[in-house]
Design a protein around this motif. Structure first.
Motif, PDB file in Angstrom:
ATOM      1  N   PRO A 110       0.821  -1.073   0.058  1.00 60.55           N
ATOM      2  CA  PRO A 110       0.287   0.074   0.030  1.00 60.55           C
ATOM      3  C   PRO A 110       0.728   1.033   0.031  1.00 60.55           C
ATOM      4  O   PRO A 110       0.346   2.323  -0.240  1.00 60.55           O
ATOM      5  N   VAL A 111       2.058   1.088   0.425  1.00 61.84           N
ATOM      6  CA  VAL A 111       2.911   2.517   0.317  1.00 61.84           C
ATOM      7  C   VAL A 111       3.827   2.729  -0.595  1.00 61.84           C
ATOM      8  O   VAL A 111       4.567   3.658  -0.475  1.00 61.84           O
ATOM      9  N   TYR A 168      -1.122   4.915  -6.244  1.00 65.52           N
ATOM     10  CA  TYR A 168      -1.006   4.001  -5.241  1.00 65.52           C
ATOM     11  C   TYR A 168      -2.036   3.047  -5.608  1.00 65.52           C
ATOM     12  O   TYR A 168      -3.276   3.489  -5.917  1.00 65.52           O
ATOM     13  N   ILE A 170      -4.388   2.065  -3.529  1.00 69.47           N
ATOM     14  CA  ILE A 170      -5.563   2.473  -3.064  1.00 69.47           C
ATOM     15  C   ILE A 170      -6.467   3.217  -4.064  1.00 69.47           C
ATOM     16  O   ILE A 170      -7.842   3.276  -3.939  1.00 69.47           O
TER      17      ILE A 170
ATOM     18  N   ILE B 324       2.231  11.406   4.069  1.00 69.47           N
ATOM     19  CA  ILE B 324       3.182  11.174   2.842  1.00 69.47           C
ATOM     20  C   ILE B 324       3.796   9.687   2.804  1.00 69.47           C
ATOM     21  O   ILE B 324       3.768   9.296   1.809  1.00 69.47           O
ATOM     22  N   LEU B 325       4.074   9.108   4.155  1.00 62.45           N
ATOM     23  CA  LEU B 325       4.821   7.648   3.885  1.00 62.45           C
ATOM     24  C   LEU B 325       3.657   6.478   3.516  1.00 62.45           C
ATOM     25  O   LEU B 325       3.696   5.934   2.633  1.00 62.45           O
ATOM     26  N   PRO B 327      -0.185   6.452   1.836  1.00 64.80           N
ATOM     27  CA  PRO B 327      -1.140   7.475   1.124  1.00 64.80           C
ATOM     28  C   PRO B 327      -2.787   6.958   1.646  1.00 64.80           C
ATOM     29  O   PRO B 327      -3.620   7.704   1.385  1.00 64.80           O
ATOM     30  N   ARG B 328      -2.656   5.740   2.330  1.00 65.54           N
ATOM     31  CA  ARG B 328      -4.227   5.447   2.670  1.00 65.54           C
ATOM     32  C   ARG B 328      -4.671   6.415   3.649  1.00 65.54           C
ATOM     33  O   ARG B 328      -5.952   6.550   3.836  1.00 65.54           O
TER      34      ARG B 328
END
Ligand SMILES: Nc1ncnc2c1ncn2[C@@H]1O[C@H](COP(=O)(O)OP(=O)(O)O)[C@@H](O)[C@H]1O
Ligand SMILES: [Mg+2]
Lengths: 343, 333
Positions: A110-111, A168, A170, B324-325, B327-328
């Motif tokens: 996810p990141v 991303y 998501i 920033i790290l 996005p969720r």
């Protein structure tokens, strides 16, 4: 297609146990299967049958412990895989053999952006140390990786590939994520692709589209594939041959065509009847559940649920045997000798 | 991203407002008569009343609050009973020392806690894991003042390596009040070395508990990553192990660790006064404690307000970094 072509991957008599506090679960109980070059096979069976464990074994992704490989071997292009070191595995993963994971919601980090995923796999597959690569080399690799990522996304007919790279996970729909996962597995054009129930978590229509796309790509690139599903209908659509698995064993093996014209094993027949009918009715399915791997039955593992069980089925486990018509099935109904004794 | 930052920033306004009202109200309700303390036992009733009138203590509370906040925005936080000066000036002089101490302690905690946590997770149940965990547990369990005194005994008295108290004789020209920064800006290397020597022991003493916490959290977050599908997937692509651990797992794990870093900032402020006391560090935490002892309302309110603001700002920064790290976070809010 030709009868005996060259084997790309072969699993012989694989047995895998899982040790825990409750005891030893004998999950994979002597599975053998073969994938020829350019061939698509399906591995079909209910959830919990050991399909994922079987294919993860091929990539060395089953954690030992708790798993123990007690028997059998896996060979890829003639090379035995089970004794490989982690570094040797790493060279094969993603390039020789790669895998599409089941759940598009959890299989992407996810990141990190989609671009970072794809470019990293392009740049670092099979490499050992990323620290000592010069900046210049990294820049060039990254550029090539980006170009390749865009190329593969275009091949998959994904609109706006450049834009997707910046997204991303998501920010993408389930179907799009599943496509990205496929792209990740294909970026190095592997010889063997393992698809572990791709898209099962998605809408049926999205899933169908993705399967059609996957089949097209695999054919176009000449990639062999092991396709896992619990749905015989999907297996029929996608594969040349089918392996039916039940409780950690292969119970029937046949070309897709012959399997669908006539299935032999009662379990296969049960699976076939659970495919939803054209008139919208659900099939009958099979009552009961997979036996406990901690205490597997002494005889046939399907005994409890079998509609055609005989007394001796609970005593001796059947063996996978080749019938006179060339079909392979593991069931006492087809064992002439045993039937003869009781007959 | 911009939108997210603005939204988060706006969030802290009501927090600060509530904080200021709460603190102000509390300070006015606190028992004990600070005027008597200030004027001494000989004071006459008239003197006391005159003093009360002068300090506005007879006005209704909302008026007192309003006057206080109006003053605070103009740099007037009321007179300190300890120093007979404007509290704002006292805070302005003492805050940078505490801030510097906390920043260095935080930097040490992250620099040591995160790698140790990673090692501990990667080598789970091996000797590296056991030893780091024992050290971490002691770090949490040992009293801070004891650790501070032990550091002094070992490094200052036995080995004479480092100074015992204060921030050092050689001070750089004050610009920010952060001596390490000021001495670098003015290229005053003697002052820099003196400042480094003086800050080492107190910042280590202050950082130990936070280091241990960050280490433990990083460890459990890293272990949590191990069963994620995307980590298994990353392995299936043939990515190097080091890359999976230090990039794919650590970024996720660190994002979760960040939350505790924001909270630790509060713990550091709270622990700072012990360390400041042991090391004679002329910081704001000491000033605040003195304020409590002398029932110096204005000092208490001023210091607590500054700590509250600092805490809120630290958490704002952490929130933004988190966004920033990972996005969720942006999509959740
Ligand atoms: N890491 C593991 N530890 C213990 N048991 C496992 C592990 N992985 C799989 N199993 C067991 O192996 C069996 C088969 O699982 P799996 O291969 O995932 O089935 P399928 O993919 O056919 O649904 C299950 O009973 C599961 O509990
Ligand atoms: Mg599965």
């Amino acid at each position: 297609m030709s009868v005996k072509s060259e084997a790309l991957l072969e699993i012989k008599g694989l047995k895998v146990n899982f040790k825990s506090f409750e005891g030893t679960a004998q999950v994979i109980n002597g599975v053998s299967l073969k994938v020829n070059k350019g061939e698509v096979i399906s591995l079909v069976g209910e959830s919990g049958c050991g399909k994922s464990v079987t294919v993860r074994s091929i990539l060395g992704l089953v954690p030992t412990p708790p798993a123990q490989f007690t028997n059998g071997d896996i060979t890829f292009e003639g090379q035995s895989l089970l004794g490989l070191s982690e570094k040797e595995w790493q060279k094969i993963r993603g390039k020789g053999i790669s895998m599409i994971f089941q759940d598009p919601m959890t299989a992407l980090n996810p990141v990190f952006t989609i671009g970072q995923h794809l470019i990293d796999v392009y740049m670092w597959q099979g490499k050992r140390n990323t620290l000592f690569t010069s900046m210049k080399e990294k820049r060039e690799l990254r550029k090539k990786g980006r170009a390749r990522a865009i190329e593969i996304l275009e091949k998959m007919r994904i609109p706006d590939p450049e834009g997707i790279l910046e997204r991303y996970p998501i920010e993408l729909s389930g179907g799009m994520r599943q496509r990205i996962i496929i792209a990740l597995a294909l970026i190095h054009t592997p010889k063997l692709l393992i698809a572990d129930e791709p898209g099962t978590a998605l809408d049926v229509s999205v899933q169908d589209q993705i399967l059609i796309e996957l089949k097209r790509l695999v054919e176009m690139e000449g990639i062999s594939m092991i396709f896992i599903t619990h749905n015989l209908g999907v297996a029929r659509m996608i594969s040349d041959r089918v392996y039916v698995m039940y409780a950690g064993e292969v119970v029937e093996e046949a070309t897709t065509q012959s399997l669908f014209s006539q299935s032999y094993h009662p379990y296969t027949q049960g699976l076939l009847s659970s495919i939803p009918k054209l008139n919208g009715q659900m099939g009958d399915g099979i009552d009961g559940r997979i036996p406990d791997f901690l205490n597997p039955p002494q005889g046939c593992r399907f005994y409890d649920r079998c509609s055609e069980r005989m007394d001796h089925c609970s005593l001796t486990p059947p063996k996978l045997q080749t019938l006179s018509d060339g079909r392979k099935v593991s069931c006492h109904l087809f064992a002439e000798e045993v039937v003869g004794i009781h007959g | 991203m911009k939108e997210f930052i603005i939204k988060r920033t706006l969030h802290i306004i009501p927090v600060l407002l509530g904080l200021s009202i709460l603190i102000f109200a509390l300070s006015r309700i606190m028992p004990g008569d600070s005027i008597r303390l200030k004027l001494g036992p000989e004071a006459t009733q008239q003197q006391i009343e005159a003093m009360e009138e002068e300090m506005g203590l007879n006005d209704p509370l909302p008026v007192q609050y309003w006057n206080y906040m109006k003053g605070a925005f103009q740099g007037d936080m009321g007179m300190s009973l300890q120093s007979n000066r404007n509290v704002a000036i006292d805070i302005f002089e003492t805050f940078p020392a505490t801030f510097e101490l906390i920043i260095i302690a935080m930097a040490i905690s992250i620099a040591i806690g995160v790698p140790l946590g990673v090692i501990s997770a990667v080598r789970k149940d091996k000797w590296e894991d056991h030893s780091t965990r024992i050290v971490a547990l002691s770090g949490i369990a040992l009293p801070k003042f004891w650790v501070a005194i032990m550091l002094q005994i070992v490094f200052a008295y036995w080995f004479s390596l480092l100074p015992v108290v204060g921030r050092g004789e050689i001070a750089p020209t004050t610009i920010t009040g952060l001596r390490l920064l000021d001495s670098l800006i003015t290229l005053n290397f003697d002052a820099f070395i003196t400042s480094v020597k003086h800050i080492i022991l107190p910042s280590i003493a202050l950082s130990i508990a936070t280091t241990a916490q960050i280490m433990r959290l990083t460890r459990s977050n890293m272990l949590n990553q191990l069963n994620k599908d995307y980590i298994l997937a990353a392995r299936s692509y043939g990515l190097p192990k080091g890359m999976i651990v230090y990039k794919y797992m650590l970024k996720n794990a660190f994002a979760s660790t960040l939350t505790i870093i924001g909270l630790s900032f509060g713990a550091l402020l709270g622990n700072a006064f012990l360390v400041e006391a042991v090391f004679g560090w002329p910081g704001m935490a000491q000033y605040g404690v003195q304020g409590v002892i002398y029932k110096d309302y204005n000092a208490i309110v001023g210091v607590t307000l500054v700590i509250g603001v600092a805490f809120a700002v630290a958490n704002l920064i952490v929130d933004v970094l988190y966004g920033i790290l990972d996005p969720r976070i942006k999509y959740d809010s």
